[in-house]
Design an enzyme around this catalytic site. Structure first.
Site, PDB file in Angstrom:
ATOM      1  N   THR A 226     -23.354  21.656  99.561  1.00  0.00           N
ATOM      2  CA  THR A 226     -24.263  21.348 100.674  1.00  0.00           C
ATOM      3  C   THR A 226     -25.348  22.422 100.821  1.00  0.00           C
ATOM      4  O   THR A 226     -26.526  22.107 100.975  1.00  0.00           O
ATOM      5  CB  THR A 226     -23.452  21.267 101.987  1.00  0.00           C
ATOM      6  OG1 THR A 226     -22.372  20.354 101.804  1.00  0.00           O
ATOM      7  CG2 THR A 226     -24.332  20.831 103.134  1.00  0.00           C
TER       8      THR A 226
ATOM      9  N   ARG B 195     -28.667  19.472  93.747  1.00  0.00           N
ATOM     10  CA  ARG B 195     -29.030  20.413  94.814  1.00  0.00           C
ATOM     11  C   ARG B 195     -29.301  21.809  94.250  1.00  0.00           C
ATOM     12  O   ARG B 195     -30.193  22.516  94.716  1.00  0.00           O
ATOM     13  CB  ARG B 195     -27.919  20.430  95.859  1.00  0.00           C
ATOM     14  CG  ARG B 195     -27.904  19.147  96.703  1.00  0.00           C
ATOM     15  CD  ARG B 195     -26.637  19.026  97.506  1.00  0.00           C
ATOM     16  NE  ARG B 195     -26.715  17.992  98.538  1.00  0.00           N
ATOM     17  CZ  ARG B 195     -25.702  17.679  99.339  1.00  0.00           C
ATOM     18  NH1 ARG B 195     -24.540  18.305  99.221  1.00  0.00           N
ATOM     19  NH2 ARG B 195     -25.846  16.738 100.256  1.00  0.00           N
TER      20      ARG B 195
ATOM     21  N   ARG C  86     -20.337  13.615  93.917  1.00  0.00           N
ATOM     22  CA  ARG C  86     -20.354  14.832  94.743  1.00  0.00           C
ATOM     23  C   ARG C  86     -20.555  16.061  93.842  1.00  0.00           C
ATOM     24  O   ARG C  86     -21.285  16.981  94.198  1.00  0.00           O
ATOM     25  CB  ARG C  86     -19.040  14.984  95.540  1.00  0.00           C
ATOM     26  CG  ARG C  86     -18.786  13.930  96.613  1.00  0.00           C
ATOM     27  CD  ARG C  86     -19.629  14.088  97.840  1.00  0.00           C
ATOM     28  NE  ARG C  86     -19.485  15.368  98.493  1.00  0.00           N
ATOM     29  CZ  ARG C  86     -20.045  15.661  99.678  1.00  0.00           C
ATOM     30  NH1 ARG C  86     -20.746  14.748 100.341  1.00  0.00           N
ATOM     31  NH2 ARG C  86     -19.903  16.846 100.207  1.00  0.00           N
TER      32      ARG C  86
ATOM     33  N   PHE D 278     -26.300  21.962 115.895  1.00  0.00           N
ATOM     34  CA  PHE D 278     -27.323  21.961 114.830  1.00  0.00           C
ATOM     35  C   PHE D 278     -27.731  20.553 114.405  1.00  0.00           C
ATOM     36  O   PHE D 278     -28.533  20.386 113.500  1.00  0.00           O
ATOM     37  CB  PHE D 278     -26.845  22.762 113.607  1.00  0.00           C
ATOM     38  CG  PHE D 278     -25.544  22.255 113.004  1.00  0.00           C
ATOM     39  CD1 PHE D 278     -24.338  22.876 113.290  1.00  0.00           C
ATOM     40  CD2 PHE D 278     -25.529  21.138 112.170  1.00  0.00           C
ATOM     41  CE1 PHE D 278     -23.141  22.412 112.737  1.00  0.00           C
ATOM     42  CE2 PHE D 278     -24.345  20.664 111.611  1.00  0.00           C
ATOM     43  CZ  PHE D 278     -23.143  21.311 111.898  1.00  0.00           C
TER      44      PHE D 278
ATOM     45  N   ASN E 264     -34.315  26.596 112.700  1.00  0.00           N
ATOM     46  CA  ASN E 264     -34.149  25.311 113.400  1.00  0.00           C
ATOM     47  C   ASN E 264     -34.495  24.084 112.570  1.00  0.00           C
ATOM     48  O   ASN E 264     -35.011  23.098 113.082  1.00  0.00           O
ATOM     49  CB  ASN E 264     -35.002  25.268 114.675  1.00  0.00           C
ATOM     50  CG  ASN E 264     -34.386  26.122 115.744  1.00  0.00           C
ATOM     51  OD1 ASN E 264     -33.151  26.218 115.822  1.00  0.00           O
ATOM     52  ND2 ASN E 264     -35.220  26.751 116.544  1.00  0.00           N
TER      53      ASN E 264
ATOM     54  N   ASN F 212     -31.669  18.938 101.167  1.00  0.00           N
ATOM     55  CA  ASN F 212     -30.913  19.009  99.914  1.00  0.00           C
ATOM     56  C   ASN F 212     -30.925  17.710  99.101  1.00  0.00           C
ATOM     57  O   ASN F 212     -30.003  17.415  98.366  1.00  0.00           O
ATOM     58  CB  ASN F 212     -29.490  19.511 100.178  1.00  0.00           C
ATOM     59  CG  ASN F 212     -28.790  18.716 101.261  1.00  0.00           C
ATOM     60  OD1 ASN F 212     -29.278  17.672 101.682  1.00  0.00           O
ATOM     61  ND2 ASN F 212     -27.639  19.181 101.699  1.00  0.00           N
TER      62      ASN F 212
ATOM     63  N   HIS G 128     -27.576  12.492  99.304  1.00  0.00           N
ATOM     64  CA  HIS G 128     -26.305  12.322 100.036  1.00  0.00           C
ATOM     65  C   HIS G 128     -25.352  11.539  99.150  1.00  0.00           C
ATOM     66  O   HIS G 128     -25.779  10.697  98.343  1.00  0.00           O
ATOM     67  CB  HIS G 128     -26.551  11.520 101.324  1.00  0.00           C
ATOM     68  CG  HIS G 128     -25.272  10.982 101.922  1.00  0.00           C
ATOM     69  ND1 HIS G 128     -24.448  11.762 102.710  1.00  0.00           N
ATOM     70  CD2 HIS G 128     -24.653   9.777 101.789  1.00  0.00           C
ATOM     71  CE1 HIS G 128     -23.378  11.032 103.050  1.00  0.00           C
ATOM     72  NE2 HIS G 128     -23.477   9.829 102.509  1.00  0.00           N
TER      73      HIS G 128
ATOM     74  N   LYS H 127     -32.772  11.468 100.016  1.00  0.00           N
ATOM     75  CA  LYS H 127     -33.240  11.792 101.370  1.00  0.00           C
ATOM     76  C   LYS H 127     -34.780  11.897 101.399  1.00  0.00           C
ATOM     77  O   LYS H 127     -35.416  11.945 100.329  1.00  0.00           O
ATOM     78  CB  LYS H 127     -32.592  13.107 101.814  1.00  0.00           C
ATOM     79  CG  LYS H 127     -31.057  13.038 101.916  1.00  0.00           C
ATOM     80  CD  LYS H 127     -30.499  14.342 102.478  1.00  0.00           C
ATOM     81  CE  LYS H 127     -28.980  14.310 102.541  1.00  0.00           C
ATOM     82  NZ  LYS H 127     -28.434  15.531 103.197  1.00  0.00           N
TER      83      LYS H 127
ATOM     84  N   GLU I 207     -19.744   3.660 104.948  1.00  0.00           N
ATOM     85  CA  GLU I 207     -21.194   3.828 104.799  1.00  0.00           C
ATOM     86  C   GLU I 207     -21.838   2.615 104.115  1.00  0.00           C
ATOM     87  O   GLU I 207     -22.940   2.205 104.491  1.00  0.00           O
ATOM     88  CB  GLU I 207     -21.480   5.130 104.021  1.00  0.00           C
ATOM     89  CG  GLU I 207     -21.116   6.362 104.855  1.00  0.00           C
ATOM     90  CD  GLU I 207     -21.109   7.681 104.085  1.00  0.00           C
ATOM     91  OE1 GLU I 207     -21.546   7.704 102.919  1.00  0.00           O
ATOM     92  OE2 GLU I 207     -20.674   8.690 104.668  1.00  0.00           O
TER      93      GLU I 207
ATOM     94  N   TYR J  17     -23.993   9.881 110.379  1.00  0.00           N
ATOM     95  CA  TYR J  17     -23.440  11.232 110.547  1.00  0.00           C
ATOM     96  C   TYR J  17     -22.595  11.316 111.813  1.00  0.00           C
ATOM     97  O   TYR J  17     -22.724  12.261 112.579  1.00  0.00           O
ATOM     98  CB  TYR J  17     -24.573  12.268 110.569  1.00  0.00           C
ATOM     99  CG  TYR J  17     -25.165  12.564 109.203  1.00  0.00           C
ATOM    100  CD1 TYR J  17     -24.338  12.828 108.104  1.00  0.00           C
ATOM    101  CD2 TYR J  17     -26.533  12.610 109.002  1.00  0.00           C
ATOM    102  CE1 TYR J  17     -24.872  13.119 106.844  1.00  0.00           C
ATOM    103  CE2 TYR J  17     -27.076  12.899 107.742  1.00  0.00           C
ATOM    104  CZ  TYR J  17     -26.235  13.149 106.684  1.00  0.00           C
ATOM    105  OH  TYR J  17     -26.762  13.447 105.444  1.00  0.00           O
TER     106      TYR J  17
HETATM  107  N1  UDP Z   1     -26.741  19.989 107.465  1.00  0.00           N
HETATM  108  C1  UDP Z   1     -27.601  20.986 107.912  1.00  0.00           C
HETATM  109  N2  UDP Z   1     -27.072  22.133 108.441  1.00  0.00           N
HETATM  110  C2  UDP Z   1     -25.729  22.338 108.524  1.00  0.00           C
HETATM  111  C3  UDP Z   1     -24.860  21.308 108.076  1.00  0.00           C
HETATM  112  C4  UDP Z   1     -25.406  20.158 107.556  1.00  0.00           C
HETATM  113  O1  UDP Z   1     -28.818  20.822 107.827  1.00  0.00           O
HETATM  114  O2  UDP Z   1     -25.302  23.413 108.998  1.00  0.00           O
HETATM  115  C5  UDP Z   1     -27.320  18.732 106.904  1.00  0.00           C
HETATM  116  C6  UDP Z   1     -27.483  18.784 105.385  1.00  0.00           C
HETATM  117  O3  UDP Z   1     -28.653  18.046 105.045  1.00  0.00           O
HETATM  118  C7  UDP Z   1     -26.223  18.101 104.905  1.00  0.00           C
HETATM  119  C8  UDP Z   1     -26.024  17.021 105.982  1.00  0.00           C
HETATM  120  O4  UDP Z   1     -26.462  17.634 107.187  1.00  0.00           O
HETATM  121  O5  UDP Z   1     -26.375  17.548 103.613  1.00  0.00           O
HETATM  122  C9  UDP Z   1     -24.595  16.536 106.135  1.00  0.00           C
HETATM  123  O6  UDP Z   1     -23.709  17.618 106.245  1.00  0.00           O
HETATM  124  P1  UDP Z   1     -22.330  17.616 105.465  1.00  0.00           P
HETATM  125  O7  UDP Z   1     -21.562  18.818 105.922  1.00  0.00           O
HETATM  126  O8  UDP Z   1     -21.675  16.293 105.562  1.00  0.00           O
HETATM  127  O9  UDP Z   1     -22.774  17.933 103.943  1.00  0.00           O
HETATM  128  P2  UDP Z   1     -22.866  16.987 102.659  1.00  0.00           P
HETATM  129  O10 UDP Z   1     -21.732  16.007 102.746  1.00  0.00           O
HETATM  130  O11 UDP Z   1     -24.219  16.344 102.688  1.00  0.00           O
HETATM  131  O12 UDP Z   1     -22.729  17.923 101.495  1.00  0.00           O
HETATM  132 MG    MG Z   2     -21.019  14.758 104.279  1.00  0.00          MG
END
Ligand code: UDP
Ligand code: MG
Length: 179
Positions: A92, A103, A86, A58, A113, A118, A121, A9, A132, A50
């Protein structure tokens, strides 16, 4: 061979963590099948990427974060790569990501905000990986998805009244052909 899609990212690229992340992928024995630096990522592409988060309150800071600078995107392959990547990424939320994961070692908790920064992805299932990979690497699928999102936004008032045939055709073609 199983494949997954990953992103370093904008925070990862800005902080000079490309080498660190790629080192971990190689160290783990996965094959890098594709690797591209994308200097300009559109909001439409991120919205498609997304698609499950777009409607959330959010979401806007996430769009802003993901389009804030260059990203490195790629495909890696290997046995159980989807789940393993993963695990290597970690949870996350930075406060839940274990030390030793990418992470857990590098992610920053969200400010007011702001999106969670992290670093990486990774697709969360075989279905997401296929979707994707098609979205980021098969240009014509990206274009159909862009058109679909664009029409959906522009004509959402018509859709609500039930005139949905054109949307159905577009939805069908993009979901059907992105498999
Ligand atoms: N994200 C965030 N706030 C939240 C949830 C998600 O900023 O409350 C961002 C974060 O960068 C995350 C991405 O959106 O990695 C995608 O969210 P997801 O729940 O799919 O998590 P991931 O699959 O990346 O672990
Ligand atoms: Mg995800």
């Amino acid at each position: 061979m199983e494949q997954t899609f990953f992103i370093i990212k904008p925070d990862g690229v800005k902080r000079g963590l490309v080498g660190e992340v790629l080192k971990r992928i190689e160290q783990r024995g996965f094959t890098i099948e594709k690797l591209e630096l994308r200097t300009k990522v559109s909001e439409e592409l991120i919205d498609q990427h997304y698609q499950d988060l777009v409607g959330q309150s959010f979401y806007p800071p996430i769009r802003e974060f993901m389009t804030s600078g260059p990203v490195l995107v790629g495909i890696i392959s290997g046995p159980k790569v989807i789940e393993t990547w993963r695990t290597m990424m970690g949870a996350t939320r930075p406060e839940e990501a274990l030390p030793g994961t990418i992470r857990g070692d590098f992610a920053k908790a969200a400010g007011e905000n702001q999106a969670i920064q992290n670093v990486v992805h990774g697709s969360d299932s075989e279905e997401s990986a296929k979707r994707e990979i098609a979205l980021w690497f098969e240009e014509w699928i990206g274009s159909i998805n862009w058109l679909k999102a664009h029409l959906n936004r522009k004509y959402s008032h018509i859709k609500k009244k039930g005139l949905t045939s054109s949307f159905l055709i577009l939805s069908f073609s993009s979901t059907h052909y992105s498999r």
